[in-house]
Write a protein that holds these residues in place. Structure first.
Motif, mmCIF file in Angstrom:
data_model
loop_
_atom_site.group_PDB
_atom_site.id
_atom_site.type_symbol
_atom_site.label_atom_id
_atom_site.label_comp_id
_atom_site.label_asym_id
_atom_site.label_seq_id
_atom_site.Cartn_x
_atom_site.Cartn_y
_atom_site.Cartn_z
ATOM 1 N N PRO A 233 -3.270 2.166 -3.905
ATOM 2 C CA PRO A 233 -3.622 3.466 -3.313
ATOM 3 C C PRO A 233 -4.251 3.311 -1.930
ATOM 4 N N ILE B 30 2.026 -0.720 -6.314
ATOM 5 C CA ILE B 30 1.647 0.121 -5.185
ATOM 6 C C ILE B 30 0.135 0.325 -5.210
ATOM 7 N N SER C 86 0.831 -1.192 0.000
ATOM 8 C CA SER C 86 0.000 0.000 0.000
ATOM 9 C C SER C 86 0.869 1.246 0.000
ATOM 10 N N GLU C 87 0.354 2.288 -0.564
ATOM 11 C CA GLU C 87 1.070 3.561 -0.563
ATOM 12 C C GLU C 87 1.354 3.962 0.878
ATOM 13 N N SER D 78 8.689 4.202 3.048
ATOM 14 C CA SER D 78 7.325 4.601 2.704
ATOM 15 C C SER D 78 7.151 4.594 1.184
ATOM 16 N N ALA D 79 6.320 3.691 0.696
ATOM 17 C CA ALA D 79 6.136 3.540 -0.747
ATOM 18 C C ALA D 79 5.347 4.695 -1.339
ATOM 19 N N HIS D 80 5.721 5.032 -2.551
ATOM 20 C CA HIS D 80 5.020 6.062 -3.311
ATOM 21 C C HIS D 80 4.514 5.446 -4.594
ATOM 22 N N MET D 81 3.442 5.989 -5.105
ATOM 23 C CA MET D 81 2.849 5.445 -6.332
ATOM 24 C C MET D 81 3.876 5.380 -7.463
#
Lengths: 114, 115
Positions: free
Chosen positions: A114, A112, A14-15, A80-83
């Motif tokens: 949202p 990823i 997840s983002e 922290s994942a980003h789109m």
């Protein structure tokens, strides 16, 4: 001879969540290790590399990886994942003493949500 | 900063035809590598050149040949093309820093489709 195994051909997070992409290597000599990212229909972009020295290496876009010789691992993380991180990620190894021919892992497709 | 240039970016050929792919390394880079990436596959090393001499050879078919020229650009020549040659072909370049080959920087690739 060198080889690379990437655990998980597809990883979905997840983002905002932690990203962890696993890479284990096999090498008869001290390796140089790399992570490359490939966006759709594009070339390979270097994220980070380990040659010698500090085992925790930081790369672009907030990624980092830690070389663990005892575990023969070089896992890639991002807090922290980003789109925009959605892409194919390749771990690669070469013989020490410079970036000679690269041996790539099978790749991990990061999705990823949202 | 200048990057690796590959031409053409896309190429469509018929079976048994020939193709020539070109690679222009980053300025002052003297080492060139060629890789082949099949659909859904990881890149596989084909061949490399250092100072116009072949430095290493991987899984390159005998139908393929390559060379590096005096200006350090390289060409990959592919003959008697087969359907299985359809792939993305990458060129990468590097140079030595303090006697050690540095990181390979990849070009955008040439996508070859054999019909």
């Amino acid at each position: 001879a060198q080889s690379v195994t990437q655990l998980g051909s597809h990883v979905s997070v997840s983002e905002g969540a932690l990203v962890l992409l696993r890479c284990n290597y096999s090498s008869s000599v001290p390796p140089y290790l790399f992570w490359y990212v490939q966006y759709p229909n594009q070339g390979l972009q270097l994220l980070l590399k380990y040659t010698t020295g500090a085992t925790l290496v930081k790369g672009i876009n907030g990624f980092e990886a830690e070389f663990k010789k005892s575990e023969t691992s070089f896992h890639l993380t991002k807090p922290s994942a980003h789109m925009s991180d959605a892409a194919e990620y390749f771990c690669a190894v070469s013989r020490g003493q410079g970036a000679q021919k690269l041996v790539f892992g099978q790749g991990t497709r990061l999705t990823i949500n949202p | 900063a200048a990057g690796v240039i590959q031409s053409p970016r896309h190429l469509i050929k018929e079976k048994r035809e020939t193709a020539t792919l070109k690679c222009y390394p980053i300025p002052r880079h003297d080492t060139v590598y060629w890789y082949q990436q099949g659909p859904g596959q990881d890149p596989q090393f084909l061949i490399s050149f250092y100072e116009k001499m072949q430095s290493d050879k991987g899984s390159i078919p005998d139908r393929f040949s390559a060379q590096q020229f005096s200006d350090y650009h390289s060409e990959l020549n592919m003959s008697s093309l087969e359907l299985g040659d359809s792939a993305l072909y990458f060129c990468a370049s590097s140079t030595k820093v303090l006697g050690i080959l540095e990181t390979q920087y990849f070009g955008p690739g040439t996508r070859l489709l054999v019909l």
